[in-house]
Every structure is written in C-alpha cells, then in structure tokens.
Write an enzyme that holds these catalytic residues in place. Structure first.
Site, mmCIF file in Angstrom:
data_model
loop_
_atom_site.group_PDB
_atom_site.id
_atom_site.type_symbol
_atom_site.label_atom_id
_atom_site.label_comp_id
_atom_site.label_asym_id
_atom_site.label_seq_id
_atom_site.Cartn_x
_atom_site.Cartn_y
_atom_site.Cartn_z
ATOM 1 N N TRP A 137 -14.558 9.680 -38.659
ATOM 2 C CA TRP A 137 -14.714 9.703 -37.213
ATOM 3 C C TRP A 137 -15.698 10.810 -36.847
ATOM 4 O O TRP A 137 -15.761 11.820 -37.537
ATOM 5 C CB TRP A 137 -13.391 9.945 -36.498
ATOM 6 C CG TRP A 137 -12.377 8.875 -36.775
ATOM 7 C CD1 TRP A 137 -11.333 8.919 -37.626
ATOM 8 C CD2 TRP A 137 -12.318 7.595 -36.163
ATOM 9 N NE1 TRP A 137 -10.604 7.756 -37.578
ATOM 10 C CE2 TRP A 137 -11.194 6.917 -36.688
ATOM 11 C CE3 TRP A 137 -13.111 6.935 -35.212
ATOM 12 C CZ2 TRP A 137 -10.840 5.621 -36.301
ATOM 13 C CZ3 TRP A 137 -12.741 5.650 -34.834
ATOM 14 C CH2 TRP A 137 -11.615 5.018 -35.375
ATOM 15 N N ALA A 196 -19.994 8.942 -28.723
ATOM 16 C CA ALA A 196 -19.554 10.161 -29.415
ATOM 17 C C ALA A 196 -20.621 10.508 -30.442
ATOM 18 O O ALA A 196 -21.062 9.656 -31.213
ATOM 19 C CB ALA A 196 -18.222 9.901 -30.112
ATOM 20 N N GLU A 253 -19.371 0.911 -24.300
ATOM 21 C CA GLU A 253 -19.194 1.628 -25.568
ATOM 22 C C GLU A 253 -20.082 0.940 -26.584
ATOM 23 O O GLU A 253 -19.662 0.597 -27.680
ATOM 24 C CB GLU A 253 -17.725 1.588 -26.017
ATOM 25 C CG GLU A 253 -16.800 2.439 -25.203
ATOM 26 C CD GLU A 253 -15.497 2.760 -25.952
ATOM 27 O OE1 GLU A 253 -15.533 3.101 -27.132
ATOM 28 O OE2 GLU A 253 -14.442 2.655 -25.306
ATOM 29 N N ARG A 298 -10.375 3.898 -21.224
ATOM 30 C CA ARG A 298 -10.163 2.449 -21.363
ATOM 31 C C ARG A 298 -9.085 1.961 -20.404
ATOM 32 O O ARG A 298 -9.055 0.805 -20.014
ATOM 33 C CB ARG A 298 -9.788 2.111 -22.807
ATOM 34 C CG ARG A 298 -10.981 2.236 -23.737
ATOM 35 C CD ARG A 298 -10.602 1.777 -25.121
ATOM 36 N NE ARG A 298 -11.724 1.867 -26.030
ATOM 37 C CZ ARG A 298 -11.678 1.473 -27.297
ATOM 38 N NH1 ARG A 298 -10.571 0.967 -27.788
ATOM 39 N NH2 ARG A 298 -12.745 1.585 -28.068
ATOM 40 N N GLY A 336 -23.639 0.102 -28.888
ATOM 41 C CA GLY A 336 -24.457 0.858 -29.821
ATOM 42 C C GLY A 336 -25.714 1.303 -29.064
ATOM 43 O O GLY A 336 -25.839 1.106 -27.841
ATOM 44 N N HIS A 356 0.841 -1.196 0.000
ATOM 45 C CA HIS A 356 0.000 0.000 0.000
ATOM 46 C C HIS A 356 0.880 1.252 0.000
ATOM 47 O O HIS A 356 2.091 1.182 0.241
ATOM 48 C CB HIS A 356 -0.918 -0.018 1.224
ATOM 49 C CG HIS A 356 -1.987 -1.073 1.118
ATOM 50 N ND1 HIS A 356 -2.920 -1.289 2.090
ATOM 51 C CD2 HIS A 356 -2.274 -1.955 0.127
ATOM 52 C CE1 HIS A 356 -3.735 -2.268 1.717
ATOM 53 N NE2 HIS A 356 -3.358 -2.687 0.527
ATOM 54 N N GLU A 397 1.268 3.763 2.026
ATOM 55 C CA GLU A 397 1.990 4.125 3.249
ATOM 56 C C GLU A 397 3.268 3.311 3.388
ATOM 57 O O GLU A 397 4.338 3.824 3.738
ATOM 58 C CB GLU A 397 1.103 3.875 4.493
ATOM 59 C CG GLU A 397 -0.195 4.661 4.512
ATOM 60 C CD GLU A 397 -1.346 3.973 3.791
ATOM 61 O OE1 GLU A 397 -1.109 3.349 2.727
ATOM 62 O OE2 GLU A 397 -2.486 4.078 4.260
#
Ligand code: AOF
Ligand code: ZN
Length: 385
Positions: free
Chosen positions: A180, A164, A310, A194, A312, A60, A62
């Site tokens: 795009w 998008a 992601e 991702r 449709g 960890h 610490e």
C-alpha cells in the site's frame, strides 16, 4: 455575567448551532441528493428538542425535532443549519410546523439555494412574526453541504479527485506494485469519503489490473454507485464489480460507436451480458474516449449529486482538463520510491506552463498517523474533453 447574558451571548448561538451541525453530519451518506440538516430547539438555555434529516425521502430535521413536542417548545429558539423549507416536496413545509408549534425565534446557519426555497422560508417565518437571524456559523454550514449547494444550483455532480502517492509523487512502484502507498489510518479516511460521495469513478484499466470492489467497508457505511469508464467495453464479465452489480448499483460508460460482435458462446453481445448481470451501460456520443462532461450530465439526471474519482492517471489527466473537478484529496505518504517508469497520479499531456497550473484554495491538511491528506477546492475552467 447574568443568566440572561449567558443565554443570549453570541457564543451560546454558536454552541447550539455546533450541536445542530453535529446532528446534521450524523446522517452523512444517507441524505443525498438532499442536504444534511440538523436542528436544535432551546428554551431558557436548555435543549428541549433536537433532530436531523435522517434519510432521503424522510422527514426534514425540523419535523423530526418538533413533531412529538408540545408546550415545551412554545416560544423556544430554534437553531437550524439550513433555511427551513417552505415547499411541498416529499414532505410538508418545515415552516408550517415551526409556526404551528409556536417557535419564538429561528437562527439559521445558511440560506437554502434551492430555487423553491431561496429566502422564502425566512420570509414566511418573518411574516408570521417569528424573529429570524441568518448566518450563525454560516461558513461551516455551507461547507458541510458543499455537494448539495453545487448540485442544486448546477444539476451536475460535485466532482472530487482522490489519489494516494509517495512523497516523490508516485502512485505505484515501477513494477506496478501499489499495496500500500499509505497506511491504515489514511485508508480508513478514504472509506469515509466513499460513504460521503454518492458515486465512485474509476477506469477499466484499474478494474483489469486490481479487480477492486470499490465499495464502502466502514461500519454503518453506504456503498457508492460504481461508475467505470470503459470506452470499448473491455470490462471482464468475471470481475468482482460485474459479479456484484445486482447488489451494488454499477454503471459502465462507453463510447456510442463501440461496435461489438455477438459472443455466441456466452449468448449475447457484451452490452447484453453486462445488462443481464445488472450493469447499467451508458453509451455516450464519441468514438475513442468517454466524454466526461457528457457523462457527468447523465449522472446528474440520475440524481447522482457527487462523484469521487479514484481513477488512474489517465482519467485524472482528462478530468483536470475538463475543469469539472471541484475538490482534490491528495493522500501523501512520507516515503520515496523513485523510478522514471513509476506512475504519477495525473497523466495526460499536462499543462505547458507553470502559470497554467490549477491552483487549489481553502487548503486543509489532515494528519493521519504517518500520512497526510491535503484537500482543497478547485474552481472551474472549462475545456471540453
Ligand atoms: C429543510 N430541512 O432537513 C432538509 C431540507 O423532497 P423533500 O421534501 O425532501 O425536499 C427536499 C428539499 O428540501 C431539498 O432540496 C432542500 O432544499 C430542502 N431540504 N430543508 O428545511 C431539512 N433536508
Ligand atoms: Zn424542510
């Protein structure tokens, strides 16, 4: 202002906690399902040690900061983004090393909701005479680990829906062309998601149409587990996803009732062939769709703490109705494509009334060259799908 005030001012605590946050975040993508945690030790205003939780199963924050230290940390202030743990897990309790090294005061960002810790870390430190202050940059510390906070308390993955679209709400032209919608900068930002999310989810139609890899292509990236919703096991064996399933963990979720004929020429059923290719097939109790709530439950059991959908429009339509989406990332390109047949990001039947619309909160608008990412939280309302 005297030196003492400079060291003690509220601003100083925030500066050190910011550094701890930066360290925590440097391990993004490597700690899941553990949290990202950073730690800074400060004595007389100078940073004398720092570290973070670098990877799942490793030490960890610490211990990474303090293990090699001696007298220089005795009496120091320790800034940790998350309450130090006090349990024996894969590693010994962090409270032990803090006590052992003689730390004077501990400043904590947020309490750890893990039931094994949940305030006990702070209590143990105080019982050993260490002064503990909780809540330095608490909101930032909680936001950094929103996935961990959700997963450790619910056992279900944190789900984000990403798409998008053009300014007129289309994810493709009426011809299906979608390369795009957004520019490079926005697409780079998706790569970061991702890396951050443990799994990525898409529908089989996306695999058939685009033959995508659904991997993380950024420097120092981590590939998410790929999850394909495929009610009738239609995924092509030749698809790049199936072909690379031995290198990148891949799961295909289908309906339990899906019956397949043995494919004699290829030497097995589709399920057998997929398994041979390295795909994990998850059959869920339904006949004509993949029950998403059950799928998330299965993923949670497999230690998948977060899913980036992601998909449709169909998957996103079902997801919206489940009420299981925790966050939305909408990438918006300021361009117009038009077309009644052009697809939109969320299909399904939708809600009938504007007052049924799901409201996002804590909205953040990120400018990415010409494009924008609007992200916000969605809070739950359940309809089983
Ligand atoms: C800390 N500092 O850097 C982290 C903490 O199985 P283990 O031993 O790795 O323990 C995992 C749990 O420990 C995790 O669920 C969370 O409660 C806490 N993580 N705590 O003090 C750290 N990564
Ligand atoms: Zn710990």
């Amino acid at each position: 202002m005297n030196a003492q005030e400079t060291h003690e001012g509220k601003g100083m605590h925030e500066i050190h906690m910011k550094r701890a946050l930066e360290l925590a975040q440097s391990a993004m993508g490597h700690t899941s399902p553990n949290p990202m945690v950073g730690c800074v030790a400060v004595r007389e205003g100078c940073v004398v040690a720092e570290g973070c939780h670098e990877e799942y199963g490793g030490f960890h924050a610490e211990r990474n900061a303090l293990a090699g230290c001696g007298e220089e940390v005795r009496g120091a202030d320790l800034y940790v983004t998350l309450e130090p743990c006090c349990h024996h897990g894969k590693t010994p309790p962090c409270t032990d090393i803090i006590i052992e090294k003689g730390i004077g005061r501990v400043f904590v960002g947020a309490l750890d909701p893990n039931p094994k810790v949940a305030g006990n870390g702070v209590r143990i430190l105080r019982e050993h005479g260490i002064e503990v202050t909780v809540g330095i940059l608490e909101e930032e510390c909680m936001r950094l680990n929103e996935i961990f906070f959700h997963y450790i308390t619910s056992g279900a993955p944190y789900v984000a829906m990403k798409y998008a679209m053009t300014l007129d709400g289309k994810i493709a032209a009426f011809t299906g062309d979608s390369k795009w919608v957004t520019g490079e900068k926005a697409r780079e930002h998706v790569q970061l998601l991702r890396k951050k999310y443990s799994a990525i989810m898409a529908g089989v139609d996306t695999v058939i149409a685009d033959d995508p890899m659904l991997n993380c292509r950024m420097w120092n990236g981590v590939d998410p587990v790929r999850i394909i919703c495929d009610t009738h096991l239609r995924i092509p064996l030749e698809s790049r996803i199936v072909q690379t399933a031995k290198e990148i963990p891949t799961m295909v979720a289908c309906a339990a009732q899906t019956v397949e004929q043995p494919n004699v020429s290829k030497g097995g059923t589709k399920e057998e062939l997929l398994r041979e290719a390295g795909v994990e097939v998850i059959r869920l109790d339904a006949d004509d769709h993949v029950p998403l709530a059950d799928l998330f439950c299965e993923l949670g059991k497999r230690k998948i703490d977060s899913v980036l959908a992601e998909g449709g429009g169909t998957i996103h339509g079902s997801l919206l109705r489940t009420g299981l989406v925790n966050r939305v990332y909408a990438y918006i390109a300021p361009k117009l494509i038009g077309g009644k047949e052009a697809k939109s990001p969320i299909e399904g039947s939708g809600f009938a009334k504007m007052d049924e619309a799901r409201q996002l909160s804590d909205i953040e608008i990120i400018s990415l060259e010409r494009d924008f990412c609007i992200t916000g939280r969605l809070s739950g309302r359940n309809e089983t799908i």
